[in-house]
Design a protein around this motif. Structure first.
Motif, PDB file in Angstrom:
ATOM      1  N   ALA A  23       0.837  -1.201   0.000  1.00 44.26           N
ATOM      2  CA  ALA A  23       0.000   0.000   0.000  1.00 44.26           C
ATOM      3  C   ALA A  23       0.872   1.251   0.000  1.00 44.26           C
ATOM      4  O   ALA A  23       1.735   1.417   0.861  1.00 44.26           O
ATOM      5  CB  ALA A  23      -0.922   0.010   1.216  1.00 44.26           C
ATOM      6  N   PHE A  24       0.613   2.098  -0.978  1.00 43.78           N
ATOM      7  CA  PHE A  24       1.306   3.385  -1.082  1.00 43.78           C
ATOM      8  C   PHE A  24       0.286   4.478  -0.797  1.00 43.78           C
ATOM      9  O   PHE A  24      -0.821   4.454  -1.336  1.00 43.78           O
ATOM     10  CB  PHE A  24       1.894   3.561  -2.477  1.00 43.78           C
ATOM     11  CG  PHE A  24       2.993   2.590  -2.811  1.00 43.78           C
ATOM     12  CD1 PHE A  24       4.313   2.898  -2.546  1.00 43.78           C
ATOM     13  CD2 PHE A  24       2.691   1.356  -3.370  1.00 43.78           C
ATOM     14  CE1 PHE A  24       5.330   1.996  -2.845  1.00 43.78           C
ATOM     15  CE2 PHE A  24       3.699   0.444  -3.671  1.00 43.78           C
ATOM     16  CZ  PHE A  24       5.022   0.767  -3.409  1.00 43.78           C
ATOM     17  N   PRO A  56      -7.944  -3.692  -4.744  1.00 46.64           N
ATOM     18  CA  PRO A  56      -8.549  -3.665  -3.403  1.00 46.64           C
ATOM     19  C   PRO A  56      -9.576  -4.770  -3.197  1.00 46.64           C
ATOM     20  O   PRO A  56      -9.688  -5.324  -2.099  1.00 46.64           O
ATOM     21  CB  PRO A  56      -9.206  -2.281  -3.342  1.00 46.64           C
ATOM     22  CG  PRO A  56      -8.452  -1.457  -4.323  1.00 46.64           C
ATOM     23  CD  PRO A  56      -8.102  -2.397  -5.440  1.00 46.64           C
ATOM     24  N   GLY A  57     -10.323  -5.099  -4.262  1.00 44.34           N
ATOM     25  CA  GLY A  57     -11.295  -6.168  -4.139  1.00 44.34           C
ATOM     26  C   GLY A  57     -10.647  -7.488  -3.783  1.00 44.34           C
ATOM     27  O   GLY A  57     -11.156  -8.249  -2.953  1.00 44.34           O
ATOM     28  N   ARG A  58      -9.495  -7.765  -4.415  1.00 41.36           N
ATOM     29  CA  ARG A  58      -8.790  -9.012  -4.109  1.00 41.36           C
ATOM     30  C   ARG A  58      -8.140  -8.954  -2.733  1.00 41.36           C
ATOM     31  O   ARG A  58      -8.093  -9.953  -2.007  1.00 41.36           O
ATOM     32  CB  ARG A  58      -7.736  -9.291  -5.174  1.00 41.36           C
ATOM     33  CG  ARG A  58      -8.308  -9.681  -6.525  1.00 41.36           C
ATOM     34  CD  ARG A  58      -7.219 -10.317  -7.398  1.00 41.36           C
ATOM     35  NE  ARG A  58      -6.088  -9.420  -7.591  1.00 41.36           N
ATOM     36  CZ  ARG A  58      -5.973  -8.523  -8.566  1.00 41.36           C
ATOM     37  NH1 ARG A  58      -6.963  -8.416  -9.460  1.00 41.36           N
ATOM     38  NH2 ARG A  58      -4.921  -7.751  -8.675  1.00 41.36           N
ATOM     39  N   ARG A  72      -0.347  -6.272  -7.238  1.00 38.34           N
ATOM     40  CA  ARG A  72      -0.113  -6.319  -5.791  1.00 38.34           C
ATOM     41  C   ARG A  72      -0.105  -4.931  -5.153  1.00 38.34           C
ATOM     42  O   ARG A  72       0.197  -4.807  -3.964  1.00 38.34           O
ATOM     43  CB  ARG A  72       1.242  -6.991  -5.511  1.00 38.34           C
ATOM     44  CG  ARG A  72       1.245  -8.465  -5.829  1.00 38.34           C
ATOM     45  CD  ARG A  72       0.413  -9.233  -4.826  1.00 38.34           C
ATOM     46  NE  ARG A  72      -0.040 -10.522  -5.346  1.00 38.34           N
ATOM     47  CZ  ARG A  72      -0.983 -11.245  -4.786  1.00 38.34           C
ATOM     48  NH1 ARG A  72      -1.597 -10.801  -3.715  1.00 38.34           N
ATOM     49  NH2 ARG A  72      -1.354 -12.390  -5.301  1.00 38.34           N
ATOM     50  N   LEU A  73      -0.464  -3.894  -5.901  1.00 34.67           N
ATOM     51  CA  LEU A  73      -0.340  -2.527  -5.402  1.00 34.67           C
ATOM     52  C   LEU A  73      -1.694  -1.948  -5.003  1.00 34.67           C
ATOM     53  O   LEU A  73      -2.713  -2.201  -5.645  1.00 34.67           O
ATOM     54  CB  LEU A  73       0.300  -1.642  -6.461  1.00 34.67           C
ATOM     55  CG  LEU A  73       1.650  -2.115  -7.004  1.00 34.67           C
ATOM     56  CD1 LEU A  73       2.186  -1.125  -8.026  1.00 34.67           C
ATOM     57  CD2 LEU A  73       2.655  -2.329  -5.878  1.00 34.67           C
ATOM     58  N   LEU A  74      -1.688  -1.141  -3.937  1.00 37.82           N
ATOM     59  CA  LEU A  74      -2.864  -0.425  -3.467  1.00 37.82           C
ATOM     60  C   LEU A  74      -2.497   1.043  -3.279  1.00 37.82           C
ATOM     61  O   LEU A  74      -1.332   1.372  -2.996  1.00 37.82           O
ATOM     62  CB  LEU A  74      -3.357  -0.999  -2.138  1.00 37.82           C
ATOM     63  CG  LEU A  74      -3.741  -2.483  -2.116  1.00 37.82           C
ATOM     64  CD1 LEU A  74      -4.004  -2.931  -0.687  1.00 37.82           C
ATOM     65  CD2 LEU A  74      -4.954  -2.743  -2.994  1.00 37.82           C
TER      66      LEU A  74
END
Length: 302
Positions: free
Chosen positions: A214-215, A293-295, A244-246
């Protein structure tokens, strides 16, 4: 079937829309005197501003004992049309008095499970994930205790564990404890604030583990690293870790809210999204804001 546990009930992962995956509507801490997020009207205005720019959901990382005001969240969600996901969990010890920490000792996992499955206090609002914290380049006794309780609660419920990394440090120590020793699957772990420690080697190792990164920002305290965020995102996307990024705003003080003259939640869509689109393309950014985000927060609840 996997579902996101919002304050209004469980919804399918695809219903989140554009998601601010790390933010705060309410927050109080002795570490931030005079900057508490307590105003319901300000929280509502911030959600409306986010919605007007295309926002669909917000993940509030405010844990137990820090003024999360769970009872106010359902009405705010209904009034604004924004999905809200609430947290259980516990922050670093410095955010609590000793009496609170003593009272919770030995019952943290039970508390987390209760808030995930039954509700937060008497509000009836169920938390949708667990938020805990590491330390600065290390894990102290409190961090190990709360991470262990989070792992136990995960195994009981399936809930995602989101971790505040102090100044973005200690990511690999957290993964060693949570995933290797306590057997939490990496895809059920979110590491927060990695943009505050822009080390591409650590970012790559964390991404390779299978966890989510998460950034967030911007922040007065961390503005010296904010400008590195597009570069960090591009490096990870080009290495094949875009899934893999949020992204989140992490609004932690009253003066940081857009309604009080700060960047607030709208910054994520007004400023950060176009900056990142120039770095990795609009399609990649849209996937980071909507699909990831859903995953990350969808759980096969048990």
């Amino acid at each position: 079937m996997n579902a996101i546990r919002t304050v209004l009930g469980d919804v399918p992962p695809g219903h989140l829309g554009v998601c601010d995956a790390h933010d705060h509507l309410f927050l109080s801490s002795p570490r931030l005197p005079g900057e508490e997020l307590r105003s319901r009207s300000a929280a509502r205005a911030e959600l409306v501003a986010f919605r007007e720019r295309g926002g669909g959901s917000v993940v509030q990382w405010t844990p137990y004992g820090m003024g999360r005001r769970a009872a106010d969240l359902p009405a705010l969600s209904r009034e604004t049309g924004v999905h809200v996901i609430a947290a259980t969990g516990l922050h670093q010890a410095v955010h609590y008095d000793e009496e609170t920490l003593t009272r919770l000792r030995g019952r943290l996992a039970r508390l987390f499970v209760s808030e995930l499955t039954e509700g937060i206090g008497t509000s009836g609002v169920r938390a949708g994930f667990i938020k805990v914290a590491g330390g600065f380049h290390a894990l102290d006794e409190h961090a190990r205790r709360t991470l262990s309780a989070a792992a136990e609660a995960h195994h009981a419920t399936g809930a995602t564990v989101a971790v505040h990394l102090e100044l973005g440090t200690g990511a690999l120590d957290v993964l060693e404890l949570l995933c290797h020793r306590l057997a939490v699957p990496p895809h059920r772990v979110v590491l927060g604030h990695l943009n505050r420690f822009p080390d591409p080697v650590v970012h790559r190792q964390a991404a390779e583990s299978g966890c989510y990164l998460a950034f967030d920002g911007p922040s007065r305290a961390h503005h010296t690293t904010d400008w590195r965020l597009p570069e960090a995102v591009r490096t990870l996307v080009e290495a094949g870790f875009g899934g893999r990024l949020l992204l989140g705003g992490d609004t932690t003080t009253a003066t940081a809210r857009s309604v009080d003259g700060g960047p607030g939640m709208p910054y994520l869509l007004d400023r950060l999204r176009p900056r990142l689109a120039r770095a990795v393309g609009a399609e990649a950014v849209d996937r980071i804001l909507t699909e990831n985000p859903g995953r990350a927060f969808a759980v096969d609840w048990r």
